[in-house]
Design a protein around this motif. Structure first.
Motif, short mmCIF file in Angstrom:
data_model
loop_
_atom_site.label_atom_id
_atom_site.label_comp_id
_atom_site.label_asym_id
_atom_site.label_seq_id
_atom_site.Cartn_x
_atom_site.Cartn_y
_atom_site.Cartn_z
N SER A 108 3.11 -7.33 -4.12
CA SER A 108 4.11 -7.06 -3.08
C SER A 108 3.42 -6.80 -1.74
CB SER A 108 4.95 -5.84 -3.47
OG SER A 108 5.59 -5.29 -2.36
N ALA A 109 3.87 -7.50 -0.71
CA ALA A 109 3.31 -7.29 0.63
C ALA A 109 3.54 -5.86 1.10
CB ALA A 109 3.92 -8.28 1.62
N ASN A 110 4.71 -5.32 0.83
CA ASN A 110 5.00 -3.94 1.25
C ASN A 110 4.13 -2.93 0.51
OD1 ASN A 110 6.85 -4.67 3.19
ND2 ASN A 110 8.59 -4.54 1.80
N ALA A 111 3.88 -3.16 -0.77
CA ALA A 111 2.99 -2.27 -1.53
C ALA A 111 1.58 -2.33 -0.96
CB ALA A 111 2.99 -2.65 -3.01
N ALA B 51 -14.64 1.17 12.19
CA ALA B 51 -13.24 0.78 12.03
C ALA B 51 -13.11 -0.72 11.79
CB ALA B 51 -12.42 1.22 13.24
N ALA B 52 -13.89 -1.52 12.49
CA ALA B 52 -13.85 -2.98 12.27
C ALA B 52 -14.23 -3.30 10.83
CB ALA B 52 -14.79 -3.68 13.25
N THR B 53 -15.27 -2.66 10.34
CA THR B 53 -15.71 -2.87 8.96
C THR B 53 -14.66 -2.38 7.97
OG1 THR B 53 -18.00 -2.69 9.68
CG2 THR B 53 -17.57 -2.37 7.32
N TRP B 54 -14.05 -1.23 8.27
CA TRP B 54 -13.02 -0.64 7.42
C TRP B 54 -11.81 -1.57 7.30
CZ3 TRP B 54 -11.98 2.58 3.75
CH2 TRP B 54 -10.71 3.11 3.58
N PHE B 55 -11.36 -2.13 8.41
CA PHE B 55 -10.19 -3.02 8.37
C PHE B 55 -10.49 -4.27 7.56
CE2 PHE B 55 -8.61 -1.09 12.57
CZ PHE B 55 -7.84 -0.16 11.89
N ARG B 56 -11.70 -4.80 7.66
CA ARG B 56 -12.08 -5.96 6.83
C ARG B 56 -12.14 -5.57 5.36
NH1 ARG B 56 -15.64 -6.73 11.00
NH2 ARG B 56 -17.43 -6.10 9.76
N PHE B 57 -12.67 -4.37 5.07
CA PHE B 57 -12.72 -3.88 3.69
C PHE B 57 -11.31 -3.77 3.10
CE2 PHE B 57 -12.29 -0.35 0.73
CZ PHE B 57 -13.22 -0.68 -0.24
N LEU B 58 -10.40 -3.18 3.83
CA LEU B 58 -9.02 -3.05 3.34
C LEU B 58 -8.39 -4.41 3.11
CD1 LEU B 58 -7.61 -0.13 5.55
CD2 LEU B 58 -8.28 -0.03 3.14
N GLN B 59 -8.63 -5.34 4.02
CA GLN B 59 -8.05 -6.68 3.90
C GLN B 59 -8.53 -7.38 2.63
OE1 GLN B 59 -5.89 -7.86 6.18
NE2 GLN B 59 -5.64 -9.89 5.33
N ARG B 60 -9.80 -7.22 2.30
CA ARG B 60 -10.38 -7.86 1.12
C ARG B 60 -10.04 -7.15 -0.18
NH1 ARG B 60 -15.08 -7.97 4.18
NH2 ARG B 60 -15.86 -6.24 2.95
N ASN B 61 -9.96 -5.83 -0.15
CA ASN B 61 -9.95 -5.06 -1.39
C ASN B 61 -8.65 -4.34 -1.73
OD1 ASN B 61 -12.83 -5.36 -2.25
ND2 ASN B 61 -13.11 -4.56 -0.19
N VAL B 62 -7.74 -4.22 -0.81
CA VAL B 62 -6.48 -3.52 -1.10
C VAL B 62 -5.36 -4.54 -0.99
CG1 VAL B 62 -4.95 -1.62 -0.47
CG2 VAL B 62 -7.44 -1.35 -0.24
N ASN B 63 -5.04 -5.14 -2.14
CA ASN B 63 -4.03 -6.20 -2.20
C ASN B 63 -3.22 -6.07 -3.48
OD1 ASN B 63 -4.75 -7.91 0.18
ND2 ASN B 63 -6.72 -7.86 -0.87
N PHE B 64 -1.91 -6.17 -3.33
CA PHE B 64 -0.99 -6.11 -4.46
C PHE B 64 -0.07 -7.33 -4.40
CE2 PHE B 64 -2.28 -1.74 -3.72
CZ PHE B 64 -2.60 -1.33 -5.00
N LEU C 44 1.58 -0.31 2.32
CA LEU C 44 1.62 1.14 2.05
C LEU C 44 0.30 1.64 1.46
CD1 LEU C 44 5.26 1.54 0.68
CD2 LEU C 44 4.36 2.28 2.90
N ALA C 45 -0.31 0.84 0.61
CA ALA C 45 -1.60 1.24 0.02
C ALA C 45 -2.69 1.28 1.09
CB ALA C 45 -1.98 0.28 -1.10
N ARG C 46 -2.67 0.33 2.00
CA ARG C 46 -3.66 0.33 3.08
C ARG C 46 -3.48 1.53 4.00
NH1 ARG C 46 -3.62 -6.17 4.50
NH2 ARG C 46 -4.68 -6.80 2.57
N VAL C 47 -2.23 1.85 4.30
CA VAL C 47 -1.97 3.05 5.13
C VAL C 47 -2.44 4.30 4.38
CG1 VAL C 47 -0.18 4.50 6.17
CG2 VAL C 47 -0.10 2.01 6.45
N ALA C 48 -2.14 4.37 3.09
CA ALA C 48 -2.56 5.53 2.30
C ALA C 48 -4.08 5.66 2.27
CB ALA C 48 -2.01 5.43 0.87
#
Length: 171
Positions: free
Chosen positions: A79-82, A64-77, A85-89
């Motif tokens: 729009s902050a809200n987008a 999970a720690a690795t996953w959260f860092r991955f999302l932070q680095r790689n899932v960015n748009f 939502l993409a990270r939750v998806a």
């Protein structure tokens, strides 16, 4: 206490998150056995608590720690809200279904029973229940919680969730 945790997190982030996850997974099992199942201390299954703590510290925490860092680095748009939502998806579409399966399979192996049977019996219900809780938790997590504290936030919420999983797994 938070200052001490921050210092440990700065010095050894993955180890700190793994140990924290281990402890809180164990707490979730104790809650399940003592408050939900009302076993009493004399009938408490220490091996079951140990399995939960072992899984939390060696599998879920680091993943999970690795996953959260991955999302932070790689899932960015733009729009902050987008982005949120993409990270939750991603979390609910990829991580949650995978790690519910990993949890049930790991527990089966540690208990010496068939992972296939455990998955067939519990996976669908666990995933359905997950979708009633975790999308909302993760919206708050990704919106309000700094990256270094996201796993801790999830772990605190997971005391109740792990109680559910422990109860489901042992029923």
């Amino acid at each position: 206490m938070l200052r001490w945790y921050q210092a440990r997190l700065a010095a050894r982030p993955l180890l700190t998150q793994a140990v924290t996850t281990s402890v809180l997974f164990g707490v979730g099992d104790v809650v399940a056995q003592q408050l939900v199942e009302k076993k009493g201390l004399e009938k408490h299954e220490l091996a079951r608590t140990g399995r939960m703590a072992l899984y939390g510290g060696t599998i879920f925490g680091p993943a999970a720690a690795t996953w959260f860092r991955f999302l932070q680095r790689n899932v960015n748009f733009k729009s902050a809200n987008a982005t949120i939502l993409a990270r939750v998806a991603c979390d609910q579409g990829l991580f949650a279904p995978t790690f519910i399966g990993v949890f049930l399979s790991s527990m089966a192996v540690l208990e010496g029973v068939s992972p296939k049977e455990k998955l067939e019996k519990y996976y669908a219900n666990a995933l359905k229940t997950n979708y009633m809780v975790w999308p909302f938790v993760q919206l708050v997590n990704f919106k309000l919680v700094p990256l270094d504290h996201r796993l801790l936030f999830v772990n605190v919420i997971s005391i109740a969730w792990n109680s559910y999983l422990s109860y489901l797994n042992s029923s």
